[in-house]
Design a protein around this motif. Structure first.
Motif, PDB file in Angstrom:
ATOM      1  N   VAL B   9     -12.636 -16.067  -0.407  1.00  0.00           N
ATOM      2  CA  VAL B   9     -12.353 -17.599  -0.207  1.00  0.00           C
ATOM      3  C   VAL B   9     -11.660 -17.946  -1.424  1.00  0.00           C
ATOM      4  CG1 VAL B   9     -13.469 -19.661  -0.115  1.00  0.00           C
ATOM      5  CG2 VAL B   9     -14.475 -17.932   1.056  1.00  0.00           C
ATOM      6  N   ASP B  10     -12.156 -17.376  -2.638  1.00  0.00           N
ATOM      7  CA  ASP B  10     -11.499 -18.205  -3.888  1.00  0.00           C
ATOM      8  C   ASP B  10     -10.132 -17.455  -4.145  1.00  0.00           C
ATOM      9  OD1 ASP B  10     -13.993 -19.147  -4.630  1.00  0.00           O
ATOM     10  OD2 ASP B  10     -14.275 -17.536  -6.179  1.00  0.00           O
ATOM     11  N   PHE B  12      -7.781 -17.318  -1.656  1.00  0.00           N
ATOM     12  CA  PHE B  12      -7.130 -18.363  -0.805  1.00  0.00           C
ATOM     13  C   PHE B  12      -7.093 -19.772  -1.688  1.00  0.00           C
ATOM     14  CE2 PHE B  12      -7.832 -15.491   2.641  1.00  0.00           C
ATOM     15  CZ  PHE B  12      -6.699 -15.795   3.556  1.00  0.00           C
ATOM     16  N   ALA B  13      -8.189 -20.021  -2.117  1.00  0.00           N
ATOM     17  CA  ALA B  13      -8.089 -21.381  -2.889  1.00  0.00           C
ATOM     18  C   ALA B  13      -7.108 -21.371  -4.035  1.00  0.00           C
ATOM     19  CB  ALA B  13      -9.371 -21.666  -3.526  1.00  0.00           C
ATOM     20  N   ASN B  14      -7.003 -20.126  -4.568  1.00  0.00           N
ATOM     21  CA  ASN B  14      -6.325 -20.038  -5.960  1.00  0.00           C
ATOM     22  C   ASN B  14      -4.865 -19.515  -5.619  1.00  0.00           C
ATOM     23  OD1 ASN B  14      -8.513 -20.558  -7.551  1.00  0.00           O
ATOM     24  ND2 ASN B  14      -9.131 -18.304  -7.707  1.00  0.00           N
ATOM     25  N   GLY B  15      -4.508 -19.456  -4.448  1.00  0.00           N
ATOM     26  CA  GLY B  15      -3.222 -18.816  -3.904  1.00  0.00           C
ATOM     27  C   GLY B  15      -2.856 -17.444  -4.523  1.00  0.00           C
ATOM     28  N   VAL B  53      -1.736 -16.489   2.595  1.00  0.00           N
ATOM     29  CA  VAL B  53      -1.948 -17.219   1.368  1.00  0.00           C
ATOM     30  C   VAL B  53      -0.577 -18.304   1.063  1.00  0.00           C
ATOM     31  CG1 VAL B  53      -2.004 -16.782  -1.128  1.00  0.00           C
ATOM     32  CG2 VAL B  53      -3.901 -15.685   0.356  1.00  0.00           C
ATOM     33  N   GLY B  56      -0.235 -21.514   2.436  1.00  0.00           N
ATOM     34  CA  GLY B  56      -1.031 -22.590   2.079  1.00  0.00           C
ATOM     35  C   GLY B  56      -2.549 -23.044   2.412  1.00  0.00           C
ATOM     36  N   LYS B  58      -6.271 -22.513   3.327  1.00  0.00           N
ATOM     37  CA  LYS B  58      -7.328 -22.527   2.256  1.00  0.00           C
ATOM     38  C   LYS B  58      -8.882 -22.325   3.252  1.00  0.00           C
ATOM     39  CE  LYS B  58      -4.832 -23.812  -0.882  1.00  0.00           C
ATOM     40  NZ  LYS B  58      -4.352 -22.738  -2.006  1.00  0.00           N
ATOM     41  N   VAL B  60     -12.737 -23.395   4.009  1.00  0.00           N
ATOM     42  CA  VAL B  60     -13.672 -24.338   3.678  1.00  0.00           C
ATOM     43  C   VAL B  60     -15.152 -23.528   4.399  1.00  0.00           C
ATOM     44  CG1 VAL B  60     -14.685 -26.595   3.459  1.00  0.00           C
ATOM     45  CG2 VAL B  60     -12.299 -26.174   3.223  1.00  0.00           C
ATOM     46  N   GLU B  80      -7.902 -24.427   6.770  1.00  0.00           N
ATOM     47  CA  GLU B  80      -6.970 -25.620   6.690  1.00  0.00           C
ATOM     48  C   GLU B  80      -5.635 -25.125   6.437  1.00  0.00           C
ATOM     49  OE1 GLU B  80      -9.102 -28.221   4.055  1.00  0.00           O
ATOM     50  OE2 GLU B  80     -10.735 -28.777   5.136  1.00  0.00           O
TER      51      GLU B  80
END
Lengths: 116, 116
Positions: B9-10, B12-15, B53, B56, B58, B60, B80
Motif C-alpha cells: 500500500v505504501d 503506491f502512496a509513495n509512487g 503506480v 497515480g 492509490k 485506501v 483511487e
C-alpha cells in the motif's frame, strides 16, 4: 455471487444457519481459517455453520462484497462473538459453480486478527 | 506478511513501484482481476506495477490486512484512480514463500466494483 455473500451475512444476522448452508454445493470445501484442515461436503460444512451460528457470531462488513471477472468473490468483515467477548477480522474468499452454489470458501485470519 | 501488505500500500502512496515489485518472488504470479490472464514472473509483474503506480493509483484500506494460520494473507481496499475519475473496490489475496516473498496475488473485483 454478491447476493450469495449478502445472504451469508444475513444468515448469521438472523441466526439462520440453514440459509447459510443452503448456499453451498454438495461437494463444497471450507478452509476456515486458511492453514487449518479443510471441511469437505455438506455434512461437515453444515456442522461448522450450525455451531458458528449457534455461538451467536455476527458478521459486520468492512465494505461491500467484491466480485471478479471469473467465478470468485470476496468480502472483508469483523466477526463479533459476544459470548466469548471476542472479535475476529477476516477476509472470506469464495468460488462458485455454474449453478451459483459456493464450491470453496477460504477464510483469511490469523491469531493476531483476534481481539478480546 | 502483514508488513509486506502495508509496504505494498505504501509503495503506491509513495509512487514507488520498485518497492512494490521488490516484495515479489522471481517466479510470482499475479491475476488482477481474477478471471483475466495471469502475469508470470518479475518482468510481466514489474511492467504491471510500474504502469499502475505511474497512473497515480492509490490504495485506501477498508480495514487492517488479515493474516491466516498458513502462508496466505488478504486485504480489502479502494483503488483511487484520480486521472480516470475512477474508483475500484477490491480484495487482494496473497500467498508467500518461506523467504517472505509474495508468490501469488489474486485481486477480486469485477465490473460492478468500479464507480466513476
Amino acid at each position: 455471487m454478491k447476493a450469495a455473500l449478502r445472504a451469508y451475512v444475513d444468515g448469521f444476522a438472523n441466526g439462520d444457519a440453514e440459509s447459510v448452508i443452503a448456499l453451498f454445493a454438495e461437494d463444497a470445501v471450507v478452509e476456515d481459517p486458511v492453514g487449518t484442515p479443510e471441511r469437505h461436503g455438506l455434512e461437515e460444512i453444515g456442522k461448522f455453520y450450525r455451531d458458528a451460528v449457534e455461538s451467536g457470531a455476527k458478521l459486520v462488513l468492512d465494505g461491500p462484497p467484491r466480485g471478479s471477472h471469473g467465478n470468485g468473490a470476496a468480502m472483508a468483515f469483523t466477526i463479533e462473538l459476544p459470548a466469548l467477548n471476542l472479535t475476529i477480522k477476516a477476509v472470506d474468499v469464495f468460488t462458485f459453480n455454474d449453478a451459483g452454489e459456493i464450491v470453496t470458501m477460504r477464510a483469511y485470519w490469523g491469531p493476531d486478527d483476534m481481539t478480546s
